[in-house]
Design an enzyme around this catalytic site. Sequence first.
Site, PDB file in Angstrom:
ATOM      1  N   GLY A 168       0.630  -1.188   0.036  1.00 45.16           N
ATOM      2  CA  GLY A 168       0.095  -0.107   0.001  1.00 45.16           C
ATOM      3  C   GLY A 168       0.825   1.281   0.003  1.00 45.16           C
ATOM      4  O   GLY A 168       1.951   1.444  -0.413  1.00 45.16           O
ATOM      5  N   ASP A 222      -7.756  -0.747   3.007  1.00 47.75           N
ATOM      6  CA  ASP A 222      -8.113   0.482   2.859  1.00 47.75           C
ATOM      7  C   ASP A 222      -8.501   1.181   1.640  1.00 47.75           C
ATOM      8  O   ASP A 222      -9.102   2.149   1.599  1.00 47.75           O
ATOM      9  CB  ASP A 222      -6.918   1.227   3.622  1.00 47.75           C
ATOM     10  CG  ASP A 222      -6.542   0.653   5.040  1.00 47.75           C
ATOM     11  OD1 ASP A 222      -7.242  -0.011   5.775  1.00 47.75           O
ATOM     12  OD2 ASP A 222      -5.258   0.981   5.384  1.00 47.75           O
ATOM     13  N   MET A 266     -12.013  -0.953   9.956  1.00 46.05           N
ATOM     14  CA  MET A 266     -10.483  -0.473   9.777  1.00 46.05           C
ATOM     15  C   MET A 266     -10.585   0.401   8.514  1.00 46.05           C
ATOM     16  O   MET A 266     -11.693   1.021   7.926  1.00 46.05           O
ATOM     17  CB  MET A 266      -9.810  -1.852   9.473  1.00 46.05           C
ATOM     18  CG  MET A 266      -9.280  -2.636  10.737  1.00 46.05           C
ATOM     19  SD  MET A 266      -8.077  -3.713  10.146  1.00 46.05           S
ATOM     20  CE  MET A 266      -7.553  -4.193  11.579  1.00 46.05           C
ATOM     21  N   GLY A 267      -9.353   0.899   8.331  1.00 47.07           N
ATOM     22  CA  GLY A 267      -9.285   1.946   7.226  1.00 47.07           C
ATOM     23  C   GLY A 267      -8.284   2.983   7.433  1.00 47.07           C
ATOM     24  O   GLY A 267      -8.099   3.921   6.656  1.00 47.07           O
ATOM     25  N   GLU A 273     -12.517   3.693  11.832  1.00 51.14           N
ATOM     26  CA  GLU A 273     -11.676   3.713  12.986  1.00 51.14           C
ATOM     27  C   GLU A 273     -11.068   5.243  13.070  1.00 51.14           C
ATOM     28  O   GLU A 273     -10.706   5.624  14.178  1.00 51.14           O
ATOM     29  CB  GLU A 273     -10.693   2.578  13.122  1.00 51.14           C
ATOM     30  CG  GLU A 273      -9.741   2.747  11.887  1.00 51.14           C
ATOM     31  CD  GLU A 273      -8.642   1.629  11.996  1.00 51.14           C
ATOM     32  OE1 GLU A 273      -8.423   0.880  12.634  1.00 51.14           O
ATOM     33  OE2 GLU A 273      -7.683   1.639  10.933  1.00 51.14           O
ATOM     34  N   ARG A 320     -25.195  -1.148  21.545  1.00 56.72           N
ATOM     35  CA  ARG A 320     -24.028  -2.245  21.515  1.00 56.72           C
ATOM     36  C   ARG A 320     -22.896  -1.929  20.447  1.00 56.72           C
ATOM     37  O   ARG A 320     -23.202  -1.231  19.336  1.00 56.72           O
ATOM     38  CB  ARG A 320     -24.439  -3.642  21.198  1.00 56.72           C
ATOM     39  CG  ARG A 320     -25.500  -4.216  22.405  1.00 56.72           C
ATOM     40  CD  ARG A 320     -24.689  -4.440  23.570  1.00 56.72           C
ATOM     41  NE  ARG A 320     -25.659  -5.204  24.454  1.00 56.72           N
ATOM     42  CZ  ARG A 320     -26.359  -4.543  25.438  1.00 56.72           C
ATOM     43  NH1 ARG A 320     -26.220  -3.089  25.663  1.00 56.72           N
ATOM     44  NH2 ARG A 320     -27.079  -5.094  26.235  1.00 56.72           N
ATOM     45  N   HIS A 334      -9.040  -7.300  13.016  1.00 57.04           N
ATOM     46  CA  HIS A 334      -8.244  -8.132  11.765  1.00 57.04           C
ATOM     47  C   HIS A 334      -9.197  -9.241  11.312  1.00 57.04           C
ATOM     48  O   HIS A 334      -8.444  -9.607  10.168  1.00 57.04           O
ATOM     49  CB  HIS A 334      -6.883  -8.723  12.564  1.00 57.04           C
ATOM     50  CG  HIS A 334      -5.861  -7.712  12.716  1.00 57.04           C
ATOM     51  ND1 HIS A 334      -5.973  -7.022  13.962  1.00 57.04           N
ATOM     52  CD2 HIS A 334      -4.699  -7.467  12.099  1.00 57.04           C
ATOM     53  CE1 HIS A 334      -5.188  -6.021  13.848  1.00 57.04           C
ATOM     54  NE2 HIS A 334      -4.312  -6.168  12.947  1.00 57.04           N
TER      55      HIS A 334
END
Length: 360
Positions: free
Chosen positions: A105, A130, A172-173, A224, A268, A274
Site C-alpha cells: 500500500g 483500505d 478498519m481503514g 476507526e 452495543r 483483523h
Amino acid sequence: MRVGILTGGGDCQGLNAAIRAVAKSLLLNCQAEIIGIEDGFAGLIERRVSPLSYADCSGILSLGGTILGTSNKASPFSYKGEDCSAQVMAYYKELQLDAVVMIGGDGTMSIAYELSKLGMNIVGVPKTIDNDLMCTERTFGFDTAVAIVTDALDRLRTTGHSHKRVMILETMGRYAGWIALHAGVAGGADVILLPEFPYDLDEVVKACQLRAGEQHYSIVVVAEGAKPKGGQTTVQQTIANSPDPVRLGGIGEVLKQQLELRLNAEVRATALGHIQRGGTPTANDRIFATNVGRHAADLVARKQFGQVVVLQQNCLTSVPLEQVANQSKGVSLADMTMNSALALGISFGDPSLKNPHYIK
C-alpha cells in the site's frame, strides 16, 4: 533475468494470487528466476530470501495472507533506530536482481520510491484493504474486506431488530473511510461516520431517534479514523520507534458510551478488527490481484521500472512511484457511492453534507 518479489505492510486477501501471477508470468514467458523476499523489507535488511519455483506458486490462489510473510515495522530507512538502506542496496546488488516487484500500500510504495532513487529497479503492485492508494480506482483486498463487513452488518441487523437496539460496527481503514462507506451502503446502515467528514454527535443522536420511531433499531457504521467536529481521532495505542507509531481504534466503544447517555435504547458496539484482513479472498479480489500481478510482470519484462500498476477508467496502466508515495486517497463528495448514500438519506453526522446532484 532474476526478479525478487516482496509483500510489505499489513496483510490482506489476494496477496498470494498476486505473487502467483507475477511469478508464473515471468517463469513461463521470460524464463526468469524468481526470488522470494521474506517478511517484507525485513528480508532485505536481514538477508532472508529463497527461490520460488512454479510449484511453490501453485495451489495458493485462494489462500489468505502471504506465503512470503510481511512486516509493517521494517523500513530500510529506519530499522531499530538505524538507516539500513545502504546495506539493503548492497544486498540487492549481491543477489544480482534485475528488479523487485513490491506488493503493498502507500507505506510500501513510499519506501519503494526512496529505494528507487538509490538505484533499485522496482515495479509496484497496489494492495490494501483500505483502498486509499493514490492514482488507482481500486486496490485488491478491499473487495473482500467490504464483503466481510457487510456480512457482519447483516448479522447485527437481525439481533438489533430483535432487541430494538442501536448497533455500532467499527471498521478498519485508518484515515480513509472507504471500507465504512461501501460496507455501510451494502449493509443498509442508517449512519456512516467517516474520517473525511467530522461528525456532530447531536446529528448522530437525531438520526438514531428518527430510526427508532420508524424501525425501532439503528445500524451505525464508524470508521476507526472518524472523529467529532473539533475533536481528535481515538488512539488505541502509541508504539515507540515504529514507522507507523499511532494505532487507531476504539471509536466504536467511545460512541457507544456517548449514545447511551442520550438515547432511550440499548447500544452495543462491535469492532471487527483483523477479521477484515483474514480468510479467503473473494472472486473479484482473486481476479484483480491476478490481473495487476500479470501487468507488473509485463512491466518487468519491458524493463519499465519505477512504476506502480494502477486501475484507471477500468483499465490497467501504470504511473511513476513518486505519484503515489507519501500520500493517500480519501473519500470525497464527488464519489459515486457517497452521492448515492446521501441521496438515500443516510446520515453522516453533518447536516451540511448534501448530494451535489440535488443542490439547487
